[in-house]
Design a protein around this motif. Structure first.
Motif, PDB file in Angstrom:
ATOM      1  N   CYS A  27      -4.516 -23.494 -12.960  1.00 26.68           N
ATOM      2  CA  CYS A  27      -3.710 -23.201 -14.042  1.00 26.68           C
ATOM      3  C   CYS A  27      -3.944 -24.275 -14.987  1.00 26.68           C
ATOM      4  N   VAL A  28      -4.155 -25.479 -14.148  1.00 23.81           N
ATOM      5  CA  VAL A  28      -4.480 -26.512 -15.144  1.00 23.81           C
ATOM      6  C   VAL A  28      -5.854 -26.172 -16.477  1.00 23.81           C
ATOM      7  N   LEU A  29      -6.557 -25.593 -15.786  1.00 21.45           N
ATOM      8  CA  LEU A  29      -8.142 -24.924 -16.688  1.00 21.45           C
ATOM      9  C   LEU A  29      -8.182 -23.709 -16.603  1.00 21.45           C
ATOM     10  N   CYS A  30      -7.789 -22.700 -15.691  1.00 17.06           N
ATOM     11  CA  CYS A  30      -8.293 -21.594 -15.635  1.00 17.06           C
ATOM     12  C   CYS A  30      -9.407 -21.488 -15.298  1.00 17.06           C
ATOM     13  N   ILE A  31     -10.700 -21.551 -16.562  1.00 14.73           N
ATOM     14  CA  ILE A  31     -11.536 -21.383 -16.631  1.00 14.73           C
ATOM     15  C   ILE A  31     -12.214 -21.472 -18.123  1.00 14.73           C
ATOM     16  N   LYS A  34      -3.277 -42.775 -15.281  1.00 16.49           N
ATOM     17  CA  LYS A  34      -4.236 -43.422 -16.074  1.00 16.49           C
ATOM     18  C   LYS A  34      -4.652 -42.773 -17.977  1.00 16.49           C
ATOM     19  N   ILE A  35      -4.736 -41.108 -17.474  1.00 16.38           N
ATOM     20  CA  ILE A  35      -5.241 -40.702 -18.376  1.00 16.38           C
ATOM     21  C   ILE A  35      -3.611 -40.840 -19.587  1.00 16.38           C
ATOM     22  N   ILE A  36      -2.567 -39.839 -18.722  1.00 18.74           N
ATOM     23  CA  ILE A  36      -1.719 -40.115 -19.464  1.00 18.74           C
ATOM     24  C   ILE A  36      -1.091 -41.323 -19.986  1.00 18.74           C
ATOM     25  N   GLU A  37      -1.218 -42.475 -19.457  1.00 21.14           N
ATOM     26  CA  GLU A  37      -1.139 -43.975 -20.360  1.00 21.14           C
ATOM     27  C   GLU A  37      -1.575 -44.524 -21.552  1.00 21.14           C
ATOM     28  N   LEU A  38      -3.221 -43.564 -21.616  1.00 17.58           N
ATOM     29  CA  LEU A  38      -3.789 -43.979 -22.392  1.00 17.58           C
ATOM     30  C   LEU A  38      -3.870 -42.851 -23.477  1.00 17.58           C
ATOM     31  N   ASP A  39      -4.360 -41.265 -23.375  1.00 15.41           N
ATOM     32  CA  ASP A  39      -3.562 -40.206 -24.141  1.00 15.41           C
ATOM     33  C   ASP A  39      -2.995 -38.883 -23.658  1.00 15.41           C
ATOM     34  N   PRO A  40      -1.691 -39.178 -23.705  1.00 17.67           N
ATOM     35  CA  PRO A  40      -0.165 -38.387 -22.936  1.00 17.67           C
ATOM     36  C   PRO A  40      -0.708 -36.944 -23.766  1.00 17.67           C
ATOM     37  N   THR A  41      -1.288 -36.742 -24.916  1.00 16.90           N
ATOM     38  CA  THR A  41      -1.453 -35.460 -25.436  1.00 16.90           C
ATOM     39  C   THR A  41      -2.301 -34.369 -24.817  1.00 16.90           C
ATOM     40  N   TYR A  42      -3.734 -35.302 -24.054  1.00 25.33           N
ATOM     41  CA  TYR A  42      -5.155 -35.055 -24.048  1.00 25.33           C
ATOM     42  C   TYR A  42      -4.355 -33.017 -23.599  1.00 25.33           C
ATOM     43  N   ARG A  43      -5.853 -32.740 -23.605  1.00 25.07           N
ATOM     44  CA  ARG A  43      -5.346 -31.102 -24.050  1.00 25.07           C
ATOM     45  C   ARG A  43      -3.944 -30.794 -23.393  1.00 25.07           C
ATOM     46  N   ASP A  44      -3.108 -30.768 -24.757  1.00 23.38           N
ATOM     47  CA  ASP A  44      -2.073 -30.319 -24.680  1.00 23.38           C
ATOM     48  C   ASP A  44      -0.966 -30.471 -23.525  1.00 23.38           C
ATOM     49  N   GLY A  45      -1.258 -31.901 -22.863  1.00 19.53           N
ATOM     50  CA  GLY A  45      -0.398 -32.749 -21.837  1.00 19.53           C
ATOM     51  C   GLY A  45      -1.064 -31.746 -21.032  1.00 19.53           C
ATOM     52  N   THR A  46      -2.049 -31.338 -20.514  1.00 21.37           N
ATOM     53  CA  THR A  46      -2.484 -30.994 -19.197  1.00 21.37           C
ATOM     54  C   THR A  46      -2.114 -32.169 -17.841  1.00 21.37           C
ATOM     55  N   THR A  93       7.810 -32.213 -19.387  1.00 21.30           N
ATOM     56  CA  THR A  93       6.628 -32.779 -20.517  1.00 21.30           C
ATOM     57  C   THR A  93       5.803 -31.918 -20.714  1.00 21.30           C
ATOM     58  N   ALA A  94       5.093 -31.391 -20.150  1.00 19.21           N
ATOM     59  CA  ALA A  94       4.386 -30.379 -20.122  1.00 19.21           C
ATOM     60  C   ALA A  94       4.090 -29.549 -20.499  1.00 19.21           C
ATOM     61  N   VAL A 102       2.015 -23.254 -17.251  1.00 24.41           N
ATOM     62  CA  VAL A 102       2.504 -23.979 -17.314  1.00 24.41           C
ATOM     63  C   VAL A 102       4.142 -23.769 -16.275  1.00 24.41           C
ATOM     64  N   LYS A 103       4.200 -22.379 -17.054  1.00 22.58           N
ATOM     65  CA  LYS A 103       5.589 -21.997 -16.941  1.00 22.58           C
ATOM     66  C   LYS A 103       5.641 -21.042 -15.587  1.00 22.58           C
ATOM     67  N   VAL A 104       4.726 -20.888 -15.179  1.00 18.75           N
ATOM     68  CA  VAL A 104       4.555 -19.919 -13.807  1.00 18.75           C
ATOM     69  C   VAL A 104       4.624 -21.499 -12.556  1.00 18.75           C
ATOM     70  N   MET A 105       3.614 -22.098 -12.840  1.00 21.34           N
ATOM     71  CA  MET A 105       3.452 -23.543 -11.919  1.00 21.34           C
ATOM     72  C   MET A 105       5.331 -24.645 -11.733  1.00 21.34           C
TER      73      MET A 105
END
Length: 299
Positions: A21-25, A189-201, A230-231, A242-245
């Motif tokens: 769900c996070v990346l699918c492929i 750490k990722i959300i500290e640096l860039d919370p919107t990275y990959r649409d909040g993945t 938040t996601a 996101v809704k599935v998980m």
């Protein structure tokens, strides 16, 4: 059943879908940044190929064509073994391919180990003291992660994803599962640096890890709910997984069937044809149908 066995069982049954769900492929690999590191001629080809894949709603077709891309990535890395971005991209591709399509345990361990090795090489190039992170003490690991900068986010994310895939392939090893705490620190750490990275993945990862286990075994469902919400906000409804998980992990954990069914019906009623998410959303709709079909028995 011991607590460790319960954790192993829970992780074994949910983590594959978590990573899917996070990346699918290919969603990280097939990006303009990856294409830009190749020659101009190759870049144009790969850019068109990437768009064709992530906007394809045929999972079988993607599964059939992916191995050729894997071999191509290996070839490109052999010519440029110190390319941080290429290594990160290959790590993501190998890990995602294994999680979605490989069922043989031995082969899965082999492929995810390669992905993890690529990701470790990439983070080592990005920051020299980050070499061999898995072998460092937890205190030293956290110290190194805390020094990461915004420009390290893509490589750091690739490492977290590949590490999670490696844990999945070695889920019978409790020591491997214990490494989930390190993945959590990476995503924080990722959300500290860039919370919107990959649409909040990263928030989706954190929500997943917070709801993998019941409260009695350390799970934090209400914190997980906050992460899922938040996601949802950051993805603006584009990423249906996101809704599935959210339904599968949080709503089922607290036995909230109205929320569970509402989230999944939202997925089925949504338009999956969002550029950049079509492949992922196709998989999300498949999962939503299966979860709804089992709703009566579960609740």
């Amino acid at each position: 059943m011991t607590p460790s066995q319960m954790m192993n069982s829970k992780v074994g049954s949910t983590l594959p879908r978590v990573i899917v769900c996070v990346l699918c492929i290919f969603t990280v690999l097939f990006s303009p940044g990856c294409a830009s590191i190749m020659s101009s001629a190759t870049s144009s080809l790969m850019d068109h190929l990437s768009k064709s894949i992530i906007n394809n709603d045929d999972l079988v077709l993607v599964e059939t064509g992916a191995p050729a891309y894997l071999l191509m990535m290996d070839s490109l890395i052999s010519k440029d073994p110190e390319n941080e971005e290429m290594l990160s991209a290959a790590a993501t591709l190998y890990s995602s391919y294994s999680e979605v399509f490989i069922t043989d345990k031995q082969r899965s361990r082999k492929i995810t180990q390669k992905a993890f090795a690529y990701a470790n090489r990439a983070i080592c190039i990005a920051q020299k003291d980050a070499c061999n992170l898995k072998e460092k003490s937890y205190k030293e690991f956290n110290s190194i992660i805390s020094k990461m900068k915004t420009q390290n986010v893509p490589t750091l994310f690739a490492l977290g994803n590949a590490w999670a895939g490696w844990i999945l392939a070695n889920k019978n090893d409790f020591d491997a599962i214990a490494d989930m705490a390190r993945i959590e620190q990476i995503m924080l750490k990722i959300i500290e640096l860039d919370p919107t990275y990959r649409d909040g993945t990263a928030y989706l990862y954190l929500g997943t890890m917070a709801t993998l286990l019941p409260p009695a075994l350390g799970g934090k469902p209400e914190l997980g709910k906050q992460y899922f919400e938040t996601a949802l906000k950051l993805s603006q409804g584009k990423n249906l997984m996101v809704k599935v998980m959210y339904a599968k992990l949080y709503a089922r954990m607290i036995f909230d069937r109205p929320l569970h069914d509402q989230l999944l019906n939202d997925v089925l009623n949504a338009d999956p044809s969002v550029p950049g998410y079509i492949l992922m959303n196709t998989y999300a709709r498949q999962q939503a149908k299966e979860l709804l079909a089992s709703s009566e028995d579960y609740f």
